[in-house]
Design an enzyme around this catalytic site. Sequence first.
Site, mmCIF file in Angstrom:
data_model
loop_
_atom_site.group_PDB
_atom_site.id
_atom_site.type_symbol
_atom_site.label_atom_id
_atom_site.label_comp_id
_atom_site.label_asym_id
_atom_site.label_seq_id
_atom_site.Cartn_x
_atom_site.Cartn_y
_atom_site.Cartn_z
ATOM 1 N N GLY B 42 0.852 -1.185 0.000
ATOM 2 C CA GLY B 42 0.000 0.000 0.000
ATOM 3 C C GLY B 42 0.886 1.232 0.000
ATOM 4 N N HIS B 268 -20.164 10.014 7.204
ATOM 5 C CA HIS B 268 -19.975 11.443 6.973
ATOM 6 C C HIS B 268 -21.319 12.090 6.662
ATOM 7 C CE1 HIS B 268 -18.483 15.189 5.384
ATOM 8 N NE2 HIS B 268 -17.263 14.871 5.763
ATOM 9 N N SER B 286 -17.560 18.588 0.879
ATOM 10 C CA SER B 286 -16.725 18.923 2.039
ATOM 11 C C SER B 286 -17.557 19.446 3.203
ATOM 12 C CB SER B 286 -15.681 19.967 1.668
ATOM 13 O OG SER B 286 -15.068 20.430 2.847
ATOM 14 N N ARG B 332 -19.375 14.932 13.247
ATOM 15 C CA ARG B 332 -19.881 14.117 12.144
ATOM 16 C C ARG B 332 -20.906 13.075 12.583
ATOM 17 N NH1 ARG B 332 -14.284 13.085 8.686
ATOM 18 N NH2 ARG B 332 -14.197 15.208 7.897
ATOM 19 N N ARG B 437 -13.451 9.679 14.176
ATOM 20 C CA ARG B 437 -12.307 10.483 13.785
ATOM 21 C C ARG B 437 -12.739 11.919 13.538
ATOM 22 N NH1 ARG B 437 -10.543 12.355 9.215
ATOM 23 N NH2 ARG B 437 -11.856 11.082 7.864
ATOM 24 N N LEU B 443 -5.320 12.490 7.474
ATOM 25 C CA LEU B 443 -4.074 12.793 6.768
ATOM 26 C C LEU B 443 -2.941 12.900 7.780
ATOM 27 C CD1 LEU B 443 -5.431 15.491 4.293
ATOM 28 C CD2 LEU B 443 -5.087 13.060 3.874
#
Lengths: 259, 641, 252
Positions: B42, B268, B286, B332, B437, B443
């Site tokens: 990966g 999300h 977004s 979220r 999260r 990231l």
Amino acid sequence: MNFHLKIWRQRDANSPGQLEDHEAKDIPASASFLEMLDIVNEGVTMRGEEPIAHDSDCREGICGTCSLTINGVPHGNNKAGIATCQLHMRTFQDGETIYVEPFRAKAFPIVRDLIVDRSAFDRIIQAGGYVSVRTGSAPDANALPIPKQSADLAMDAAACIGCGACVAACPNSSAMLFTSAKMGQLSLLPQGQAERGRRTLAMVRQMDAEGFGNCSNVYNCSAVCPKEISASFIARMNRDYMLASVQDGLSANEVRSGE
Amino acid sequence: MSTALDSKIPPGPLEQKWDSFKIGAKLIAPNNKRKYTVLVVGTGLAGASAAATLAEQGYDVKAFCFHDSPRRAHSIAAQGGINAAKNYQNDGDSVERLFYDTIKGGDFRSREANVYRLAQVSASIIDQCVAQGVPFAREYGGLLANRSFGGAQVSRTFYARGQTGQQLLLGAYSALERQIALGAIKMYPKTEMLDVVVIDDHAKGIVVRDLVTGKVSSHAGDTVVLATGGYGNAYYLSTNAKGCNVTATYRAHKRGAFFANPCYTQIHPTCIPVEGDFQSKLTLMSESLRNDGRVWAPKAKGDKRNPSEIPESERDYYLERKYPAYGNLAPRDISSRAAKEACDEGRGVGESGLGVYLDFADSIKRFGVNVIREKYGNLFDIYRTITGEDAYTRPMRIFPAVHYTMGGLWVDYNLMSNLPGLHVLGEANFSDHGANRLGASALMQGLADGYFVLPYTIPVYLASIKKATQTYTTDHPAFKETEAAVNSQIQKLLSIKGKRTVTSFHRELGLLMWDKCGMARNDAGLKEALQKIPALREEFWSNVNVPGSGDCLNQSLELAGRVADFLEFGELMCRDALQRTESCGGHFREESQTEDGEALRDDANFAYVSAWEHKGVGTDPELHKEPLTFEKVHLAQRSYK
Amino acid sequence: MFFGRWTSTRASGGGLRPPEMKLFALANTSIGKKWIVAITGLAFVGFVIAHLLGNLQIFWPNHGGPEHLNAYAEHLHDWAPLLWIARVLLIVFFVGHVYFTILLYRENRAARPQKYARPAKISASVPVMTMIVSGLILLTFVPFHLAHFTWKILRPEYRDFVDEAKRPDVYRMVVVGFSSWPISIFYIVSMGLLCMHISHGFSSVFQTFGIRNKLIAPVLDKGSYVLGWGLFLGNSLIPLSVLLGWVTWPAK
């Protein structure tokens, strides 16, 4: 909606290929082009045939995997700024005949059907599309102020998704938009200055070696680019290349003797 | 192989653990590093950054990805940004605060030491990426710009237009390509890992299939690093790329690695709703849209009027009503669940009734259409491209979608699984995000693991092995056996030639998972799913149609292998969700909620990581528990009211 | 090959190492070739403009055409070394332009061995797509034009045209030469191709030199278009005026 598809089928790089007719029936107008192919492929599979191989991954226009030339236009006969995965069937006429071909270039050999091998792009990056910085050796990120204008322009170039549509649209299969975009990003930023000349020479050299054609300033590349990257970056590369050649020619002996 | 879970957290106060680890850590001499082969599977953010850094340090690295180029990994799709405790905005941010926000955002189900380390190294990530030429957004003064994101009260998010993930990945990719050019990394693109080779209880190699030629082969190494992303595609429809899959981690799980918290999935809140059953994936809008958009649903059930015809008094701005403090910016999991509730009550909008409005009319009135266009123009364009609707004049329709999976292979502080020699990074491991999260943290974690954590922790394992006796070549019988197993599975898939396509199974599994193990789970539903999944799996293995052969590029075959794993893994997700009878973060058990319908944690009984040990397909896995102890934070009920 | 091998060793910590430099090998690279074509092309644009300005003296008012044109032609031959330097340069540029264009063209063809079954027009206009065709036709025009008016092989009788000042009578030669319909039409068509060639070629020069961005691109493209049309009109005006009897010999 219904469509007549003429789709390029080719088993591998060494086999001959040809256009094959497929009917796409009862396609919802809100389906994307790739979803239309999914539906066709489900039918093909149920008939016991091998489905049409085509590349896609993120299906939201950012990964650069999907790569179809639709009616002669890479990423389809729509406006610039979208990839095939964002092209929706509502933009086609009901009953239309649609040609689906792979991205065509000697440097992009066909892997199967509509899938091409774009590793030439990786090798161009390997030649110099980076800043040589060791992990952990970087100074504080704000130690180097960068004018907003340069950063924004660098971002315009950096938006390239490496899909290869520029090559596929160019009558000469030239990779200059791709190459110049990465070069432009790094040459606009102070981080990229140390290696600027050598990067320019090395990336162009690799681009040539891969068998891409030469730019003849047609600008089809920008016209189909999903990220609308400007051909101004090619101009920048042309200029940088000549400067780098001259500088390199003048300083080469000194550099060598210094080693 | 040890079955007791030793998280190997260094002793000492939380703030000093990482530093004291680094001081005491083993090193490998520079001239010896090249003798160690590291197999990195990966090459997204975590894998590419790890491979590049390890190669730079001198290890012999082989890297594998199933894409045609490492640049296409799905890390590329992250839009919003990356968090870092730089405090460039002078708004009171610090390592402590980022740590606390992350652990609270994760609903106190993550490991303190890992999260603290993540917050500590976050600042270095930004330095590293800027040095690589990542074009982050800047202010006119030339310094880096920040924005606040995902409900944080400080502006610590760095971004590059709406393409932060892409730019960070391209930075890591360029570092990777540089090492390839230097001969320090041998890269294998279009190569899918299909099994881990275990010798004497250590991961010592992998079996891969060349996706172009179909050839199955083995690679031996001293350690295996999995950075293969998350398993959101278990739901078929998700914001993940089509290729995302659980195969690498799940097959490692079948070879002995424990799978931790598989039920933790993030939904999300702002995605474009599903259009029809042909749909292949969901597109994220977004989260930043919620800064200026107001979420509402009609007050009346089944109100199918055009939104412009619904008067203010008949609209329910439910997030503002329920969570006055955070309003439309609630986290979220909370926003997603609120949307589901509205739709469950029959107040959903759009043809399917699965959608709510995100309305920009007020912001357009206040700031003018040009301000909104400048901020979100590209998102509005995407929305128009996909739906054909104009969000400037008509509210967007949004609906939650599976987006990220917090669960993953269990790893210790050194990012090594319980299977010695197997390291796991990024979304593929479980360690940093707990049960939920925060935005702009994925990231951060991927790059932290790859650039700054694994390069320090991998010598712990490498220095512990005896090169003389613990080095194997692919001639070892274990490689032959594993290869044979892989080949036989491929042959089996190709030989069934049944009546259903692979996709039809995947879609059916996805619907079932979404229904029973999605935004809200309950005992009866999960038990039902646990009945249905094995039946579906059985049908798959007797009635799937995988056309073509295995000796060339065969996308149906690739997909079939991945769906076969989802059909086993889905069961594990449900089993984990069933045992965790509390609600936490992305895992909402209907049985465990407060009086006003909020998630109710049960710290007394569930403050642990569930780590599952595979015992064979169809056999109940064994649950191991790693207790979570908190020395720094005080466990509190999350409240965003 | 051209720049020697780029050696990259891990000992250097990565980064690009200097090549073995061969400056003149620049002509082997894609961008080097483009620069050569651009420089030579630009030189020809200059030549074509100068050539036209000289020839436009045929329209000198008050019957001054013969006197001025013939005097100008004579003047060009005043200093032989300069004339020969100019001629050699033009030949070198001409050969360079043609040679490198053909090289590029062949590489470009090779870069796409398999054509699209259904090609589409994307952004390319006619002048852009026909550069090679217009170039090749101009390639036949140039020797014809030289054989016609410069070497006078096609019409040896022009060599006897002398004006009152005993100078070669270029004015009479032009009038007699363009009195033929087929020849004039060939000239006008060729000038049309030249117009197309320059209208793309001239703005391309700026792209190749790197003096082009989004802001000035429209200006360059329009300017190039105007230049091409200007050259076409100016050059075509001469045969056209002869055919329509506006310019006669003897001048009236």
